[in-house]
Each structure stands twice: as structure tokens, then as C-alpha cells.
Design a protein around this motif. Sequence first.
Motif, short mmCIF file in Angstrom:
data_model
loop_
_atom_site.label_atom_id
_atom_site.label_comp_id
_atom_site.label_asym_id
_atom_site.label_seq_id
_atom_site.Cartn_x
_atom_site.Cartn_y
_atom_site.Cartn_z
N GLY A 23 34.14 33.54 46.02
CA GLY A 23 33.42 32.44 46.65
C GLY A 23 33.30 31.30 45.67
N PRO A 24 32.10 30.75 45.51
CA PRO A 24 31.97 29.62 44.57
C PRO A 24 31.79 30.08 43.12
CG PRO A 24 29.90 29.99 45.73
CD PRO A 24 30.86 31.01 46.25
N ALA A 25 31.57 31.38 42.90
CA ALA A 25 31.24 31.85 41.55
C ALA A 25 32.49 32.24 40.76
CB ALA A 25 30.31 33.05 41.65
N GLN A 26 32.59 31.67 39.56
CA GLN A 26 33.72 32.06 38.71
C GLN A 26 33.40 33.39 38.04
OE1 GLN A 26 35.07 29.20 35.80
NE2 GLN A 26 36.81 30.48 35.22
N ILE A 27 34.28 34.37 38.24
CA ILE A 27 34.04 35.72 37.70
C ILE A 27 34.88 35.93 36.43
CG2 ILE A 27 34.01 38.19 38.21
CD1 ILE A 27 32.17 36.56 40.01
N LEU A 28 36.15 35.60 36.48
CA LEU A 28 37.01 35.78 35.31
C LEU A 28 37.28 34.45 34.63
CD1 LEU A 28 39.72 38.38 36.51
CD2 LEU A 28 37.47 38.79 35.52
N ARG A 29 37.17 34.45 33.31
CA ARG A 29 37.40 33.23 32.54
C ARG A 29 38.49 33.48 31.49
NH1 ARG A 29 32.63 30.19 33.44
NH2 ARG A 29 31.16 31.47 34.61
N GLU A 30 39.62 32.89 31.72
CA GLU A 30 40.72 32.92 30.75
C GLU A 30 41.04 34.35 30.28
OE1 GLU A 30 42.29 29.89 29.52
OE2 GLU A 30 41.28 29.12 31.29
N VAL A 31 41.11 35.28 31.22
CA VAL A 31 41.36 36.68 30.85
C VAL A 31 42.85 36.89 30.58
CG1 VAL A 31 41.42 39.06 31.74
CG2 VAL A 31 39.36 37.66 32.03
N SER A 32 43.15 37.39 29.39
CA SER A 32 44.52 37.74 29.04
C SER A 32 44.55 39.23 28.67
CB SER A 32 45.02 36.92 27.86
OG SER A 32 45.13 35.56 28.24
N LEU A 33 45.60 39.90 29.09
CA LEU A 33 45.66 41.35 28.91
C LEU A 33 47.12 41.79 29.00
CD1 LEU A 33 43.20 43.59 30.87
CD2 LEU A 33 45.62 44.09 31.02
N ARG A 34 47.47 42.81 28.24
CA ARG A 34 48.86 43.26 28.25
C ARG A 34 48.91 44.78 28.27
NH1 ARG A 34 53.08 44.59 24.77
NH2 ARG A 34 55.03 43.50 25.22
N VAL A 35 49.72 45.31 29.18
CA VAL A 35 49.94 46.76 29.23
C VAL A 35 51.42 46.99 29.00
CG1 VAL A 35 49.65 48.87 30.56
CG2 VAL A 35 48.13 46.93 30.99
N ALA A 36 51.74 47.69 27.89
CA ALA A 36 53.15 47.95 27.57
C ALA A 36 53.66 49.15 28.36
CB ALA A 36 53.30 48.18 26.07
N ASP A 37 54.96 49.31 28.39
CA ASP A 37 55.57 50.46 29.09
C ASP A 37 55.00 51.77 28.54
OD1 ASP A 37 57.07 48.75 30.52
OD2 ASP A 37 58.98 49.13 29.48
N GLY A 38 54.55 52.62 29.43
CA GLY A 38 54.06 53.94 29.04
C GLY A 38 52.74 53.94 28.32
N GLU A 39 52.04 52.84 28.34
CA GLU A 39 50.79 52.71 27.59
C GLU A 39 49.59 52.97 28.52
OE1 GLU A 39 49.26 49.59 24.18
OE2 GLU A 39 50.06 48.78 26.03
N ALA A 40 48.52 53.56 27.97
CA ALA A 40 47.28 53.73 28.71
C ALA A 40 46.24 52.76 28.14
CB ALA A 40 46.77 55.15 28.62
N ILE A 41 45.79 51.84 28.97
CA ILE A 41 44.84 50.82 28.52
C ILE A 41 43.54 50.99 29.29
CG2 ILE A 41 44.36 48.31 28.54
CD1 ILE A 41 46.50 49.00 26.56
N CYS A 42 42.41 50.88 28.59
CA CYS A 42 41.12 50.90 29.27
C CYS A 42 40.47 49.52 29.18
CB CYS A 42 40.19 51.93 28.64
SG CYS A 42 40.29 53.52 29.44
N LEU A 43 39.97 49.07 30.31
CA LEU A 43 39.20 47.83 30.36
C LEU A 43 37.75 48.26 30.50
CD1 LEU A 43 39.26 44.71 30.62
CD2 LEU A 43 39.48 45.02 33.08
N VAL A 44 37.00 48.07 29.40
CA VAL A 44 35.63 48.59 29.35
C VAL A 44 34.63 47.45 29.52
CG1 VAL A 44 34.08 50.09 28.02
CG2 VAL A 44 36.51 50.21 27.63
N GLY A 45 33.57 47.74 30.21
CA GLY A 45 32.52 46.73 30.36
C GLY A 45 31.41 47.26 31.23
N ARG A 46 30.28 46.55 31.21
CA ARG A 46 29.14 46.97 32.04
C ARG A 46 29.45 46.67 33.50
NH1 ARG A 46 24.37 43.75 29.19
NH2 ARG A 46 25.95 42.13 29.38
N ASN A 47 28.54 47.13 34.38
CA ASN A 47 28.67 46.79 35.79
C ASN A 47 28.57 45.27 35.95
OD1 ASN A 47 28.98 49.38 36.69
ND2 ASN A 47 26.81 49.69 37.13
N GLY A 48 29.47 44.70 36.72
CA GLY A 48 29.42 43.26 36.96
C GLY A 48 30.09 42.44 35.88
N ALA A 49 30.74 43.12 34.91
CA ALA A 49 31.36 42.38 33.80
C ALA A 49 32.66 41.68 34.22
CB ALA A 49 31.64 43.34 32.64
N GLY A 50 33.30 42.22 35.29
CA GLY A 50 34.55 41.61 35.76
C GLY A 50 35.72 42.57 35.80
#
Lengths: 238, 291
Positions: free
Chosen positions: A16-43
Motif C-alpha cells: 500500500g502506501p507504506a515502504q517495507i523494503l529499503r534498498e535490500v540487496s541479497l545474493r544466494v549462490a548455487d547450492g548455498e543455504a542462506i537465512c534471512l533473520v529478523g524480528r516479526n515485521g522486519a521485512g
Amino acid sequence: MPAATLELDRINTFRGPAQILREVSLRVADGEAICLVGRNGAGKTTTIDSIMGLLPVRSGRVAFRDRDITRLPTHERALLGIGYAPEDCGIFPDLSVEENFQITSWLASARATARRGLDERVFSVFPEVKDFMTRRGLHLSGGQKKMVAITRAMSLVPSILLLDEPFEGLAPVVVTRFIEAVRAIKAMGISVLIAESHLANATRVADRLYAIDRGEIIFQGHPRDVFANEDVMRTIRG
Amino acid sequence: MDVLLIHLLNSLLYASVLFLIAGGLSLIYGVMRIVNLAHGNLYAFGAYVTAWAVGSVAAGASVPVWLVLLPAGALAAAMLGAILEPTLLRPFYRRAEEYQLLCTFGLLMILEDVLRFIWGPYPLSASTLFESFGSLSVGESIYPTYNFLVIGVGAAAAVFLWAFIYRTKFGVVLRATSQNMRMAAALGVNVNRVYIQAFTLGCFMAGLGGAIIVPSQSAVLGMGVDALVLAFIVVVIGGLGSLEGALVGALIVGFVREAGITWFAEIELAVLYLIAALVLLVRPAGLFGRP
């Protein structure tokens, strides 16, 4: 550096009108396990939704195997090889488990080569799913729903799996079972991106961690390094 | 006894047509969550096209030719639906329901004027087909043979739809999309394509209802609105979005209407509304609807 299966480059996403993600950059390489950690509502979920195309990205770039998929419809992303198991599992309640699988198997059937021996591979992660194939989605327990959601995503022959809170609501012993499952998936050469609230679970499964808070990536690195970063630890734990 | 049998056949005749209209309405709502107020005039469009094809274009032809032309209205309504969904309805999916209601109500009015513009204000008839079928003896009474065809088509449509939705690949995809559109898309389902197919199928059913009934009654302006009102009573009783509900609702309305015409003609519609109100009070989602 291994090739990237998935790459987010400074994406900005609104609900809606609320910006949730700000300039998020992230990379997952082939065969890699990545965790995106954060509190509830972090994005975390918004990040996953942005990757799947369930929420439009306002600016920035989403790339899958070097191909720009930022404006690609959700179903085309899935068919490219992005598997998705949402937080609520997304099991179709009135369909049997078998019918839940049929959708993906029919859609993936065009890729006959990839499907050869697929069933064994898919069900090797959670073989118990075969025991409740005739049961309707409505009548599955929380843990069973999560198993079906992950197995169903696997049946699309994905290159990467997006798992949103896969361990939430599970007993500790079952969490261990799911962590083993993620490791097994990774061993098949499938990349995994997990959105996770609990750092302890994340560190057990991830090759690398990203920490997100208020829509911004505040940390990226090896799981052991996050414990040394007091600011990040304070933020994640609230 | 014969009289009762005739009443039963009349009820089934009426229920068959109502099922085709209400089933299409329910199918569209079940998959797309759109209350298509224009549905009544898609039924009328089907009736007009078949009446025009059978009664005007092929007026001097034989019965087999008329029978071939009979589904023309259904196909025309389906084609119209396939054009309307992506052009007029799709832009409103992300908007509030009021916009969708306004849009489909506007479409109902536009289609009424389109029918008037193309075929004029006078009734259009295809009664030659009805008459060519003659009558059958039912005990000591006679009953139009054509009505058996209508009942047969209604029954066949119900069986076909059930099999299509519960026994085919497309049916599984359709049910999945109706239950969780986002998840279906995330599993590779082209939701836009499913929507256009569901809307086209719903319009085909409405058009088939109009096409199959028009030989026994003329196509007239306003028939779409009348049918829409009754179709809504059916789906309120059966449950909007449920095909089983549309079938049971159509049978209830068919029987009550036939009884009403026979024994309490003055309050026939009022009784139907009363039943719908009672269902709403006791079971707001309808007999087969999901709360």
C-alpha cells in the motif's frame, strides 16, 4: 565466487502506501543455504514475496541466474525454477494432498528430463508424505502441512527454494527433522533461502546469514560472526 | 397422478434452466470472487443469438440444422465472456467490491441496450423448433417433447460440470485457484488464463440456458434481469460459489415456483424471497456455501 542463483539489487517494496523494503540487496549462490533473520515485521516475508512477484518491486532488480525477472509474473518465476513454501504453507484445503502435488507435477511435466527419478528425489526428503496422499489439506496437522508445502515446492524441480518460517510452530525435535531435510535438499544442489525469526535455528542450517530490520539489511556474513556483533544481536532479539 | 407428473416435469424444466444460469454465476464467483451482475444479460444474449439463428437466419431449414444451430447462443455468450473478462473486468480485481459491482451492473445495462440496438425492441422467436418436436402422452395428458430435451441438457450439464471440475486436470487447477490464487500462481499456474477460462465457461452456461429455453419462449428485453433475480435466489439458497448449491437451489426454486404457480400464484415470488431470507437467517453462507 560461485555463480548466483538469485540476486536482489537494492530493491524497494511497498505494501500500500507504506515502504517495507529499503534498498535490500541479497545474493544466494548455487547450492548455498542462506537465512534471512529478523524480528516479526522486519521485512522477511515481504522480501520473499518480492522475489516471487507476489508484491511488485517499486525499484531495484531481482535476478535469477543472471536473468532480470523483476517484472516477470509470479507463475513464470515458479516455472523458471523458484520453489516457494509460504509461512501458512498455502495448502489447498479442499484438495487432497495428491491433488496438491498434481498441480506442480503437471506444470513441470514439460521438463521430462528433469522429472526422471524426480518422485524418489522429492519424497526422499519427507517420505512420510506418501502416507497421507489421500487426505484433504484441511485435515493435515501443522507439521504435515509444512512437509507437504516443502515437498510440493520440490516437485517443481526448483533451482532455489524459498522457505518462509519453515520451523515456526514445530516442536524442537521436529525442528531438527526439518533442519536435516533442508540439509538434504541442499545436498541435492538446490539453493535455499529461509526467512527465519529464530537465530538459533538459522545458525544450524545456514552457510551465510542476512539480518534484516525495518526493511533494511543490517548484517551479512557467516553465522558465527553474528554472535560477535552486539548491535545486530540486540536488534534481532529485540 | 398425471397432473403431479406434469408438475414434476415443469419443475425439472425450470430447474434445468435455472441451474445453467446460477451454476455459471456461482462458478465465476467461486473462482474469481466476482459477483457478475451482467450474467443475466449473457443468458439473454444466448437466447437472442439462438432465436436469431434458428428463427431468422435458418427459418426455412430442417430440424437437424436447427439443432446444430441451437448451441450458437451458448458459443456466442462464451466468446463475449472471453472478450469482457480481460478488457472490462480484469482492471477491477485489485479494487474494492463496489467497483466490480458497479462495473458488472453497468455491463448489464450496456448489454440490454446492445440487444435492443441489434435486434430491436420486439420479441424474437424460435418456436418453429419447439413446435417441430411435437408432444408426448404422459398418462392422459400431453407434454411438449422439446421440454424433455431441455431437462436432459440441464442434467447433462450438471454431470459434465461435476466431472469437469472433480475429475480433470483443469478442474484441480480451477479449484486450487479458487481456494488460494496467490499460492496457485506461486506453483506455476497462470491465474489470468484460469480466470478467462472460468469466466468463459460461466458465460457459456448462461448462454446455453438462454439458447435452450428460447424455442419454448421468445427472447424479450428484460428477460436477463428477471433471470438474474431468480439466479440470485438460487445462489443465496444454495450458497454462492458452490455448484452443488446451485443444483440444489435450482431444484428448490423450480419446485417451489411450480407449486406457487399452481396453488398460490399471487405470492409465488414472495415465497421464494421468503425461503431465501430464511436461509440467510439460519445459514448465511447458503446450504452448501462455506462461511
